[in-house]
Design an enzyme around this catalytic site. Structure first.
Site, PDB file in Angstrom:
ATOM      1  N   ASP A 183      -9.840  -0.346 -24.759  1.00 13.89           N
ATOM      2  CA  ASP A 183      -9.839  -0.397 -23.002  1.00 13.89           C
ATOM      3  C   ASP A 183     -10.254   1.062 -22.676  1.00 13.89           C
ATOM      4  O   ASP A 183      -9.766   1.987 -23.124  1.00 13.89           O
ATOM      5  CB  ASP A 183      -8.739  -0.839 -22.720  1.00 13.89           C
ATOM      6  CG  ASP A 183      -8.376  -2.526 -22.704  1.00 13.89           C
ATOM      7  OD1 ASP A 183      -9.374  -3.075 -23.045  1.00 13.89           O
ATOM      8  OD2 ASP A 183      -7.133  -2.711 -22.554  1.00 13.89           O
ATOM      9  N   ARG A 195      -2.366  -9.726 -20.700  1.00 11.41           N
ATOM     10  CA  ARG A 195      -3.503  -9.432 -21.721  1.00 11.41           C
ATOM     11  C   ARG A 195      -2.907  -8.505 -22.703  1.00 11.41           C
ATOM     12  O   ARG A 195      -3.521  -8.541 -23.805  1.00 11.41           O
ATOM     13  CB  ARG A 195      -4.816  -9.018 -21.290  1.00 11.41           C
ATOM     14  CG  ARG A 195      -4.777  -7.792 -20.403  1.00 11.41           C
ATOM     15  CD  ARG A 195      -6.129  -7.335 -19.869  1.00 11.41           C
ATOM     16  NE  ARG A 195      -7.196  -7.116 -20.689  1.00 11.41           N
ATOM     17  CZ  ARG A 195      -7.433  -5.866 -21.313  1.00 11.41           C
ATOM     18  NH1 ARG A 195      -6.589  -5.057 -21.240  1.00 11.41           N
ATOM     19  NH2 ARG A 195      -8.434  -6.058 -22.200  1.00 11.41           N
ATOM     20  N   GLU A 202       3.513  -8.260   8.327  1.00  8.47           N
ATOM     21  CA  GLU A 202       3.519  -6.843   8.411  1.00  8.47           C
ATOM     22  C   GLU A 202       4.412  -6.636   7.227  1.00  8.47           C
ATOM     23  O   GLU A 202       4.302  -5.094   6.892  1.00  8.47           O
ATOM     24  CB  GLU A 202       4.136  -6.598   9.605  1.00  8.47           C
ATOM     25  CG  GLU A 202       3.300  -6.839  10.998  1.00  8.47           C
ATOM     26  CD  GLU A 202       1.955  -6.520  11.000  1.00  8.47           C
ATOM     27  OE1 GLU A 202       1.732  -5.439  10.283  1.00  8.47           O
ATOM     28  OE2 GLU A 202       1.085  -7.408  10.869  1.00  8.47           O
ATOM     29  N   PRO A 216       0.859  -1.314   0.037  1.00  5.18           N
ATOM     30  CA  PRO A 216      -0.053  -0.040   0.150  1.00  5.18           C
ATOM     31  C   PRO A 216       0.745   1.087   0.064  1.00  5.18           C
ATOM     32  O   PRO A 216       0.500   2.408  -0.363  1.00  5.18           O
ATOM     33  CB  PRO A 216      -0.913  -0.010   1.272  1.00  5.18           C
ATOM     34  CG  PRO A 216      -0.753  -1.780   1.622  1.00  5.18           C
ATOM     35  CD  PRO A 216       0.487  -2.195   1.355  1.00  5.18           C
TER      36      PRO A 216
HETATM   37  C1  4GO Z   1      -0.334  -4.461  -1.494  1.00  7.42           C
HETATM   38  C2  4GO Z   1       0.084  -5.641  -0.503  1.00  7.42           C
HETATM   39  C3  4GO Z   1      -2.136  -4.072  -0.206  1.00  7.42           C
HETATM   40  C4  4GO Z   1      -1.594  -3.761  -1.258  1.00  7.42           C
HETATM   41  C5  4GO Z   1      -0.621  -5.562   0.562  1.00  7.42           C
HETATM   42  C6  4GO Z   1      -2.041  -2.823  -2.336  1.00  7.42           C
HETATM   43  N1  4GO Z   1      -1.826  -4.809   0.689  1.00  7.42           N
HETATM   44  N2  4GO Z   1      -2.877  -1.878  -1.847  1.00  7.42           N
HETATM   45  N3  4GO Z   1      -0.266  -6.434   1.455  1.00  7.42           N
HETATM   46  O1  4GO Z   1      -1.597  -2.787  -3.445  1.00  7.42           O
HETATM   47  C7  4GO Z   1       2.878  -6.345   2.881  1.00  7.42           C
HETATM   48  C8  4GO Z   1       2.247  -7.523   3.793  1.00  7.42           C
HETATM   49  C9  4GO Z   1       1.987  -5.824   2.067  1.00  7.42           C
HETATM   50  C10 4GO Z   1       0.950  -7.769   3.147  1.00  7.42           C
HETATM   51  C11 4GO Z   1       0.818  -6.808   1.882  1.00  7.42           C
END
Ligand code: 4GO
Length: 258
Positions: free
Chosen positions: A169, A154, A116, A89
């Site tokens: 697209d 794709r 984590e 994230p």
């Molecule tokens: C990516 C990885 C969300 C995303 C994640 C995303 N959550 N929004 N979780 O792209 C590290 C441990 C990141 C769990 C993972």
């Protein structure tokens, strides 16, 4: 192109990549997906890949050594240099533009975290880019890897049966897609717009662009602001706005009647 995925759940990622357009791209050898399990690069009896977090607090962190060893084996499995992407994230947001750029690379590697996440020192030394698919938290990077494999797979030349569909697209021209209709022409839920049955290809293209502009204006004004409009698009959008306003008015009038 080749996509290497470093994951504690290789079966899940492989199964995601085995279906539909992307599965067919692999069969046609347009795309090669390989998985690497960090547990296979451990040396202790328990095949440990994680440890508790320095500074305290709940949750485990993926350790440097098993991941470093896995990435080394992965890199050595093919001659092309791999562009390594960590999925989290905290990454920059994935867009269709970024997908198109990734699809042109000969080789990318997707590092999937669990728990984590991954020790920051490994990320600093081994990762070229950090990507996120949206502002929400998942329990692992595997679903994100599956999203990227699909979006990038794709676009490999020959993966889509209709050569035109990638250009049409949503987002590929910075706009949302237009509405689509199929049989029957008349249904209790409504009729297909007349112009689509006219056989007038110029009129159809014009209608589709107008719908794309209108929907983008209604649903994603942020995209329109970024893209900017030429004179023709501005005129089409004005037309859409007038039609939309009179449809809204008709809806309100019939609601007052009832
Ligand atoms: C990516 C990885 C969300 C995303 C994640 C995303 N959550 N929004 N979780 O792209 C590290 C441990 C990141 C769990 C993972």
């Amino acid at each position: 192109m080749r996509i290497d995925v470093v994951t504690l759940f290789p079966d899940f990622v492989r199964q995601c990549a085995a279906v539909g357009v992307v599965g067919r791209a692999q069969q046609r050898e347009l795309l090669q997906v390989e998985t690497w399990n960090p547990r296979d690069c451990t040396s202790d009896r328990h095949r440990t890949v994680d440890s508790s977090s320095y500074g305290g607090g709940p949750g485990m962190v993926m350790m440097i050594e098993p991941l470093r060893a896995t990435l080394a084996v992965m890199r050595n499995a093919a001659p092309e240099p791999a562009h390594v992407i960590y999925l989290s994230p905290q990454g920059s947001r994935l867009t269709q533009g970024r997908v198109q750029a990734l699809a042109k690379l000969p080789r990318i590697a997707l590092l999937c975290g669990r728990y984590e996440g991954v020790d920051e020192r490994l990320l600093a030394h081994e990762v070229d880019e950090e990507l996120s698919i949206g502002d929400y938290v998942l329990s692992g990077g595997e679903l994100v890897a599956a999203v990227i494999i699909d979006a990038v797979g794709r676009l490999q030349h020959g993966a889509l049966n209709d050569a035109q569909s990638a250009e049409q697209d949503s987002f590929s021209d910075g706009l949302l897609d237009c509405p689509h209709y199929t049989k029957p022409v008349h249904d209790a839920l409504g009729s297909v717009p007349e112009v689509l049955l006219s056989g007038d290809h110029a009129a159809i293209a014009r209608w589709r662009l107008k719908q794309s502009l209108g929907r983008t204006w209604l649903r994603r004004p942020d995209l329109l602001a970024r893209r900017g409009l030429d004179a023709e698009s501005r005129a089409l959008l004005d037309e859409f706005r007038r039609e939309h306003a009179s449809q809204e008015q008709a809806r309100q009038d019939s609601a007052v009647d009832r």
